[in-house]
Design an enzyme around this catalytic site. Sequence first.
Site, mmCIF file in Angstrom:
data_model
loop_
_atom_site.group_PDB
_atom_site.id
_atom_site.type_symbol
_atom_site.label_atom_id
_atom_site.label_comp_id
_atom_site.label_asym_id
_atom_site.label_seq_id
_atom_site.Cartn_x
_atom_site.Cartn_y
_atom_site.Cartn_z
ATOM 1 N N ASN A 149 79.537 -5.085 -7.058
ATOM 2 C CA ASN A 149 79.120 -5.453 -5.705
ATOM 3 C C ASN A 149 77.838 -4.709 -5.383
ATOM 4 O O ASN A 149 77.673 -3.548 -5.762
ATOM 5 C CB ASN A 149 80.185 -5.055 -4.676
ATOM 6 C CG ASN A 149 81.403 -5.955 -4.724
ATOM 7 O OD1 ASN A 149 81.357 -7.066 -5.244
ATOM 8 N ND2 ASN A 149 82.504 -5.472 -4.177
ATOM 9 N N ARG A 153 84.730 -10.233 -8.808
ATOM 10 C CA ARG A 153 84.362 -9.400 -9.967
ATOM 11 C C ARG A 153 85.342 -9.585 -11.126
ATOM 12 O O ARG A 153 84.906 -9.774 -12.269
ATOM 13 C CB ARG A 153 84.249 -7.935 -9.544
ATOM 14 C CG ARG A 153 83.010 -7.631 -8.702
ATOM 15 C CD ARG A 153 82.986 -6.198 -8.235
ATOM 16 N NE ARG A 153 84.088 -5.915 -7.312
ATOM 17 C CZ ARG A 153 84.411 -4.699 -6.877
ATOM 18 N NH1 ARG A 153 83.719 -3.644 -7.313
ATOM 19 N NH2 ARG A 153 85.399 -4.528 -6.038
#
Length: 759
Positions: free
Chosen positions: A44, A26
């Site tokens: 996620n 990320r």
Amino acid sequence: MSEAIAGEGTRLRVRVSGAVQGVGFRPYVYGLAARYGLAGFVANDPGGVIIEVEGHGTSEFLAALPLETPILARIDHISVQEIGALGARDFSIRRSEQGRSSTRIVADAATCQYCLDELFDPTSRYYLYPFINCSHCGPRYTIAEQLPYDRRNTAMKVFAMCAACAAEYADPASRRFHAEAIACPICGPRLSHGIADIAAAIAGGQIVAIKGVGGYQLLCDAADHDAVRRLRKRKQRDQKPFAVMLGSIEQANEIAETNAAELALLESVARPIVLLRSRNNLAPAIAPGLSRVGVMLPVVPLHHLIFHALGSIGARPAGGGPVVGSGGPVVVTTSANLGGEPLPIDNGEALRRLAGIADLIVTHDRDILTRADDSVVSVVAGRCQFIRRARGYVPEPIRLARSVPPLLAVGGALKSTVTVTRGNEAFVSQHIGDLDTAEGIRFFEETVHHLTSTLDVRPVVMAHDLHPDMASTRFAEASGCALIAVQHHHAHAAAVIAEHGLTAPTLALLLDGYGYGCDGGNWGGELLLCEGARFRRIGHLKPLQMPGGDRAARELWRMASAILQMLGRGHEIARRFASQPQAEQLRALLERPCGTTTTSAGRLFDAAAALLGVATLQSYEGEAAMKLEAHVRQTAVLEAGWMIDGGVLSFRPLFARLIASDIGATEGAELFHGTFAAACVDWVVRSAQTTGVTTVVLSGGCFLNAVLADEIQRGCIAAGLTPLLPRQVPPHDGGLSLGQAWIAALQTAEQPQALEGTA
């Protein structure tokens, strides 16, 4: 990856699947979005990572996305969908989305160089902190409870981040941005003992137990012969080899002969134990009678700190041997368990079980949620081969040739693993061990529960060994699932077929110790023709008497006696094995035609070792074969040393030569290995000519023998065949569950009605 070209008025929704959680993916996406001036978010989700971006640079973003991923990330698939722009002006990292998971956790990773630099930097707030980690390294699978891989779902949830850690965790520019195991001396886990005390104990000849990544380890000074002997006595491990840990890669060449592939494995993020050819300058008690020694480098910060402290101590204890080479100390590093028991992970359990083994027991307060022993590998035929697949590699999946129903395969009884399938992936568990104790069976059941729950898989079919009296078979029968029984050697073959994605008919050469045959017999040296979910036994080794049944696998002189009886020289048994009280009675037993027989290749290695005086008894599985292999420098082939009749391979001429009085252990070992390999190649080539099948898979525990594997592979290639060895699972019973799963998948595809009423 599907193509998409977006302008200012278009927003892209990008889904990424694979090992993309808990690896810094990320923040990586955040950085890419900033580079190309994009707005949107990354999060996620149950399938992996979801990204939405809008702006002028989306095409460049998509092109770069798979090219610069974090070191631990693995992308399986990227899909792109155009959606309407929202007019967003910034990019953010959002909280994970919940739901049924189809992503995965990555394996535990050794301390990265960035963290090592901070570990020994006096100006760093992580200076000498034994739990330093970041997005590139540290524990993952062993501390995870479930997916998604967020801190709240790990053993770290009990440690509230201090202000400094919270700031790094929230800073997209930090290497610890959303690093779920982030910790520091203020807010993180703590050791029960100081590093100086641990190092002093090792240097002083004591045995020290430490809590590692996946369980407790036992350490002692490898140069202190007395300490090594005491460790053997306390651990009840008379002959089985110990591994050693080195402080630096430079030391590897001082204690062993190495090549580039072996050095690369030593330094890989998985940090396995690597079997290397020894230079014989270690204490003989470390690997008695063997030519190879298991070597590993430090895995966790604690290991690095111990070596750093040992290096500063300087003087060796009285009675201790010299430090090997100039690179620093060498430390015996072995699993902190008695033979047959699972690795301890709980502090209280460790204090109870290790009190009579370790002089010092070092605990800490970060829980281990999943046991994972050190992985063990070697380089065979130029590539990595697993001996034990666990920490550092599990739970990396094996990609299958097709999507399959959700299955659970429960493996065998020795070196056990289980396999769970999800879509076109097979997740093989960490090494569990033997299922002959209550503790081992509990670990097996723990592993089944953890793997299925973590992957969010509900199996509709369970595959098991054909043997009716294995603990794993009984577990399957009590499950209530639809069951598929898979013959042992068919599963060995299918494991290689599955990992290589083979779909055409395949020959399979299986050289193994034992497997329950379709006829209820004792199989172990088999030539199969595998077609889809079925197989045909087209050859086997000539059956040999196995006097005493399973005792013959431990008392090798019994198999040697069977060879003598076969050659018409049974009268020599009592003389050759005069030290065995039952030798005379054994001859009478062998003269009866109704005893147990076996086609096992492993028992032939045992017989050769006993006849050549290498070993007459063995204290651990494979000991005699490994000691026989240790004598080999250059193989030789006895012309006409074997016979093949109707698919049955006999080594009668070879053994007639091995019992001659003028042959020594080294000459005999080299002749046995070379002739055995040449005979197997001849056997396979004849079958290829008969069947028209030129691909042959090679598996079974005997293929752990590097000499045998190298020779057979080279011989098959020279004959125009395509030989394939197992590379992602071990060739021994640790790979059975993968093969069982693949056969079960093929059978359910052929007979979908087997699934009715089971979902």
